[in-house]
Design a protein around this motif. Structure first.
Motif, mmCIF file in Angstrom:
data_model
loop_
_atom_site.group_PDB
_atom_site.id
_atom_site.type_symbol
_atom_site.label_atom_id
_atom_site.label_comp_id
_atom_site.label_asym_id
_atom_site.label_seq_id
_atom_site.Cartn_x
_atom_site.Cartn_y
_atom_site.Cartn_z
ATOM 1 N N TYR A 309 10.392 -58.842 -4.896
ATOM 2 C CA TYR A 309 9.229 -59.389 -5.956
ATOM 3 C C TYR A 309 8.047 -58.883 -4.808
ATOM 4 C CZ TYR A 309 9.465 -62.624 -1.624
ATOM 5 O OH TYR A 309 10.183 -63.467 0.104
ATOM 6 N N ALA A 310 7.011 -58.397 -5.108
ATOM 7 C CA ALA A 310 6.022 -57.952 -4.942
ATOM 8 C C ALA A 310 5.077 -59.229 -3.628
ATOM 9 C CB ALA A 310 4.753 -57.714 -5.854
ATOM 10 N N THR A 311 4.664 -58.780 -3.301
ATOM 11 C CA THR A 311 3.765 -59.307 -1.592
ATOM 12 C C THR A 311 2.367 -58.694 -1.571
ATOM 13 O OG1 THR A 311 4.270 -57.419 -0.327
ATOM 14 C CG2 THR A 311 6.267 -59.709 -0.368
ATOM 15 N N ALA A 312 1.789 -57.887 -2.164
ATOM 16 C CA ALA A 312 0.437 -57.313 -2.422
ATOM 17 C C ALA A 312 -0.276 -57.837 -3.250
ATOM 18 C CB ALA A 312 0.651 -55.681 -2.564
ATOM 19 N N SER A 313 -0.307 -59.049 -3.910
ATOM 20 C CA SER A 313 -0.787 -59.293 -4.757
ATOM 21 C C SER A 313 -1.373 -60.698 -3.688
ATOM 22 C CB SER A 313 -1.149 -59.209 -6.275
ATOM 23 O OG SER A 313 1.023 -60.169 -6.232
ATOM 24 N N CYS A 314 -0.285 -60.966 -3.260
ATOM 25 C CA CYS A 314 0.112 -62.305 -2.380
ATOM 26 C C CYS A 314 -0.869 -62.218 -1.391
ATOM 27 C CB CYS A 314 1.071 -62.857 -2.597
ATOM 28 S SG CYS A 314 2.392 -63.783 -3.701
ATOM 29 N N LEU A 315 -1.573 -61.233 -0.700
ATOM 30 C CA LEU A 315 -2.230 -61.027 1.350
ATOM 31 C C LEU A 315 -3.351 -61.761 0.825
ATOM 32 C CD1 LEU A 315 -1.296 -59.801 3.673
ATOM 33 C CD2 LEU A 315 -2.091 -57.882 2.209
ATOM 34 N N PRO A 316 -4.386 -60.869 -0.418
ATOM 35 C CA PRO A 316 -5.900 -61.903 0.480
ATOM 36 C C PRO A 316 -5.213 -63.454 0.317
ATOM 37 C CG PRO A 316 -5.460 -60.519 -1.786
ATOM 38 C CD PRO A 316 -4.497 -60.719 -1.383
ATOM 39 N N GLN A 317 -4.988 -64.098 -0.566
ATOM 40 C CA GLN A 317 -4.424 -65.915 -0.123
ATOM 41 C C GLN A 317 -3.631 -65.801 0.532
ATOM 42 O OE1 GLN A 317 -5.965 -67.299 -2.889
ATOM 43 N NE2 GLN A 317 -5.404 -69.394 -2.097
ATOM 44 N N LEU A 318 -2.966 -64.951 1.444
ATOM 45 C CA LEU A 318 -2.177 -65.296 2.687
ATOM 46 C C LEU A 318 -3.093 -65.086 3.239
ATOM 47 C CD1 LEU A 318 1.806 -64.406 2.835
ATOM 48 C CD2 LEU A 318 -0.335 -64.212 4.968
ATOM 49 N N VAL A 319 -3.961 -64.382 3.581
ATOM 50 C CA VAL A 319 -5.274 -64.248 4.979
ATOM 51 C C VAL A 319 -5.766 -65.725 5.191
ATOM 52 C CG1 VAL A 319 -6.598 -62.662 5.417
ATOM 53 C CG2 VAL A 319 -4.199 -61.014 5.031
ATOM 54 N N LYS A 320 -6.544 -65.469 3.655
ATOM 55 C CA LYS A 320 -6.710 -67.381 3.776
ATOM 56 C C LYS A 320 -6.373 -68.469 4.155
ATOM 57 C CE LYS A 320 -10.228 -69.022 0.429
ATOM 58 N NZ LYS A 320 -10.623 -69.745 -0.363
ATOM 59 N N ARG A 321 -5.163 -68.257 4.032
ATOM 60 C CA ARG A 321 -4.656 -69.578 4.418
ATOM 61 C C ARG A 321 -4.548 -69.598 6.040
ATOM 62 N NH1 ARG A 321 -2.212 -73.239 0.666
ATOM 63 N NH2 ARG A 321 -3.072 -72.936 -1.287
ATOM 64 N N LEU A 322 -3.987 -68.422 6.305
ATOM 65 C CA LEU A 322 -3.417 -68.513 8.257
ATOM 66 C C LEU A 322 -5.424 -68.293 8.724
ATOM 67 C CD1 LEU A 322 -1.251 -64.811 8.211
ATOM 68 C CD2 LEU A 322 -0.686 -67.593 8.510
ATOM 69 N N GLN A 323 -6.283 -67.683 7.873
ATOM 70 C CA GLN A 323 -7.552 -68.301 8.924
ATOM 71 C C GLN A 323 -8.039 -69.594 8.542
ATOM 72 O OE1 GLN A 323 -9.696 -65.890 5.860
ATOM 73 N NE2 GLN A 323 -10.178 -64.404 8.091
ATOM 74 N N ASN A 363 -9.361 -50.935 -4.164
ATOM 75 C CA ASN A 363 -8.980 -51.003 -3.056
ATOM 76 C C ASN A 363 -7.261 -51.532 -3.987
ATOM 77 O OD1 ASN A 363 -7.958 -53.614 -1.264
ATOM 78 N ND2 ASN A 363 -9.769 -53.807 -0.736
ATOM 79 N N PRO A 364 -6.441 -51.240 -3.604
ATOM 80 C CA PRO A 364 -5.387 -51.708 -4.029
ATOM 81 C C PRO A 364 -4.850 -53.273 -3.943
ATOM 82 C CG PRO A 364 -4.992 -50.451 -2.026
ATOM 83 C CD PRO A 364 -6.130 -50.187 -2.508
ATOM 84 N N ILE A 365 -5.061 -53.891 -3.095
ATOM 85 C CA ILE A 365 -4.812 -54.805 -2.696
ATOM 86 C C ILE A 365 -5.245 -55.679 -4.186
ATOM 87 C CG2 ILE A 365 -5.173 -56.776 -1.089
ATOM 88 C CD1 ILE A 365 -2.657 -54.457 -0.563
ATOM 89 N N VAL A 366 -7.015 -55.818 -3.808
ATOM 90 C CA VAL A 366 -7.479 -56.610 -4.744
ATOM 91 C C VAL A 366 -6.996 -56.363 -6.499
ATOM 92 C CG1 VAL A 366 -10.095 -56.834 -5.725
ATOM 93 C CG2 VAL A 366 -9.615 -56.586 -3.038
ATOM 94 N N LEU A 367 -6.983 -55.052 -6.172
ATOM 95 C CA LEU A 367 -6.129 -55.233 -7.762
ATOM 96 C C LEU A 367 -4.844 -55.419 -7.551
ATOM 97 C CD1 LEU A 367 -7.780 -51.098 -8.042
ATOM 98 C CD2 LEU A 367 -8.860 -52.711 -9.016
ATOM 99 N N SER A 368 -4.051 -55.635 -7.438
ATOM 100 C CA SER A 368 -2.907 -56.056 -7.216
ATOM 101 C C SER A 368 -3.222 -57.673 -7.898
ATOM 102 C CB SER A 368 -1.599 -55.845 -6.367
ATOM 103 O OG SER A 368 -2.436 -55.953 -4.915
ATOM 104 N N ALA A 369 -4.224 -58.472 -6.684
ATOM 105 C CA ALA A 369 -4.081 -59.449 -6.502
ATOM 106 C C ALA A 369 -4.734 -60.089 -8.465
ATOM 107 C CB ALA A 369 -4.744 -60.343 -5.654
ATOM 108 N N SER A 370 -5.665 -58.975 -9.116
ATOM 109 C CA SER A 370 -6.220 -59.573 -9.867
ATOM 110 C C SER A 370 -5.667 -59.588 -10.981
ATOM 111 C CB SER A 370 -7.096 -58.116 -9.994
ATOM 112 O OG SER A 370 -7.012 -56.940 -10.126
ATOM 113 N N LEU A 371 -4.160 -58.867 -11.336
ATOM 114 C CA LEU A 371 -3.052 -58.961 -12.459
ATOM 115 C C LEU A 371 -2.444 -59.988 -11.702
ATOM 116 C CD1 LEU A 371 -2.836 -54.642 -11.999
ATOM 117 C CD2 LEU A 371 -4.532 -56.369 -13.596
ATOM 118 N N ASP A 372 -2.440 -60.392 -11.066
ATOM 119 C CA ASP A 372 -1.360 -61.531 -10.794
ATOM 120 C C ASP A 372 -1.674 -62.280 -11.525
ATOM 121 O OD1 ASP A 372 0.550 -63.418 -9.640
ATOM 122 O OD2 ASP A 372 0.688 -62.482 -7.965
ATOM 123 N N PRO A 373 -1.404 -63.060 -12.615
ATOM 124 C CA PRO A 373 -1.527 -64.532 -13.020
ATOM 125 C C PRO A 373 -1.955 -65.661 -12.418
ATOM 126 C CG PRO A 373 -0.003 -63.309 -14.302
ATOM 127 C CD PRO A 373 0.150 -62.548 -12.922
#
Length: 390
Positions: A309-323, A363-373
């Protein structure tokens, strides 16, 4: 040497004497044994090489070829393995060597050969040289198949590159390719595990990556991004490749997370506590706090290790939870508080620009997150930046 007057031993049903060459030839495997006037070597040959041919008794009177007992023995005798059966067995062993990543020397092992003899005494195990030849042919066939598969891929490709060192201190470059099939399934192909004999400078790594994609006839324009670790040499190589081919450089989130945790655990008070835990019970309070503090990082590591499964799109939310976990957790010991502060600092330093967007650079991370429903509302970003992405 004279021919025996009476051949009373049953082994003569399976051997022919050649007085000129002073040898006896096995009728089953066509092998020759030296003839010294005794049947002991022939008896041992049948017991070891052709299990089941001998009966319990070692001698019997000579019988006529038309004897019913002789005919029964002939009909019950095991037949040699056919060419088709031998090919299937050999290919099965070759597949095992490939899938289990076993060395070619395995087929020379006495234990392995004995096991094969037990499975099928009539099958003659080929030599290591023969298996090496078959492996080379299999590699060429697989290479052509992979090239055809990549050629038919209509989506963009992503590479994963990693320079690593084996236990024998030999350096290798591993390169894999990832893409989405027409059935919307994530596919991964391993392109290379190449030994590195030169220094691992950034320019050399860049050249090696270009050689790998050229080997598979991959156009540089078809590659969207390369995922890599945080090593300074490969980071330098990716800067050059980004300028040359426009490939996005994406640092491995799992490796980044590992660096954050390892650095946080290097706090002197934590190191002393871990070393003294066996002798001072009060240090267990700190260790319990660390167990709690490390739990969110352990969960994030397990999730980022997924391959299906893809993980890049989840990284911004995951980092926010770790913070949030480092900010909301409350510890009593000074060392526990130091761990949380160091972990939070590491997250901010390594992922502080994770959600940064600009008109000059994607920013490929932000773009992938924006395409994740799941994250289409981009709640991890400010309203102004979210509107710019949409």
């Amino acid at each position: 040497m004279a021919t025996p007057k009476t051949k009373t031993s049953k082994v003569w049903d399976n051997f022919i004497l050649d007085n000129v060459k002073k040898v006896v030839k096995c009728n089953i495997c066509k092998g020759d044994l030296a003839w010294h006037g005794s049947t002991s070597s022939m008896m041992e040959h049948l017991k070891r090489k052709h299990v089941g041919v001998l009966e319990d008794d070692s001698t019997r009177p000579k019988r006529s070829c038309a004897s019913p007992t002789a005919m029964d023995q002939y009909l019950q005798r095991k037949r040699p393995v056919s060419l088709q059966q031998a090919t299937a067995l050999t290919n099965s062993i070759l597949t095992m060597l490939v899938k289990d990543m076993r060395p070619m020397s395995m087929v020379d092992g006495e234990g392995f050969r004995e096991m094969i003899r037990q499975f099928n005494p009539e099958y003659i195990l080929p030599s290591r040289t023969h298996f090496t030849h078959l492996m080379e042919k299999k590699y060429e066939a697989t290479l052509l198949k992979v090239k055809e598969t990549i050629k038919e891929v209509k989506s963009a490709l992503t590479l994963t590159a990693d320079v690593w060192t084996s236990r024998a201190t030999e350096a290798y470059l591993g390169v894999s390719c990832h893409f989405i099939s027409e059935d919307w399934e994530m596919k991964t192909l391993n392109l290379a595990t190449m030994p590195l004999e030169e220094r691992h400078f950034g320019v050399n790594i860049m050249t090696w990556l270009e050689e790998v994609i050229a080997k598979y006839d991959i156009l540089p324009t078809k590659i969207k991004a390369v995922v890599h670790d945080n090593g300074s040499n490969i980071v330098a190589a990716m800067r050059m490749l980004e300028e040359k081919h426009g490939w996005a450089s994406v640092r491995c989130s799992g490796h980044t997370l590992q660096l954050i945790v390892n650095n946080a655990l290097k706090e002197p008070s934590i190191s002393r506590a871990v070393g003294a835990a066996r002798h001072f019970p009060d240090q267990w309070v700190l260790l319990e706090e660390l167990t709690q503090g490390l739990q969110p990082f352990q969960c994030a590591t397990v999730y980022l290790s997924g391959q299906e499964y893809a993980t890049a799109s989840c990284l911004p939310q995951l980092v926010k939870r770790l913070q949030r976990s480092t900010q909301q957790t409350r510890f009593e010991t000074g060392a526990g508080k130091a761990f949380l502060a160091s972990a939070e600092k590491g997250i901010n330093e390594r992922w502080g620009c994770l959600n940064t967007i600009s008109a000059e650079k994607e920013n490929p991370i932000v773009l992938s997150a924006s395409l994740d429903p799941r994250f289409r509302k981009l709640k991890f970003m400010g309203a102004e930046d979210g509107a710019r992405v949409n």
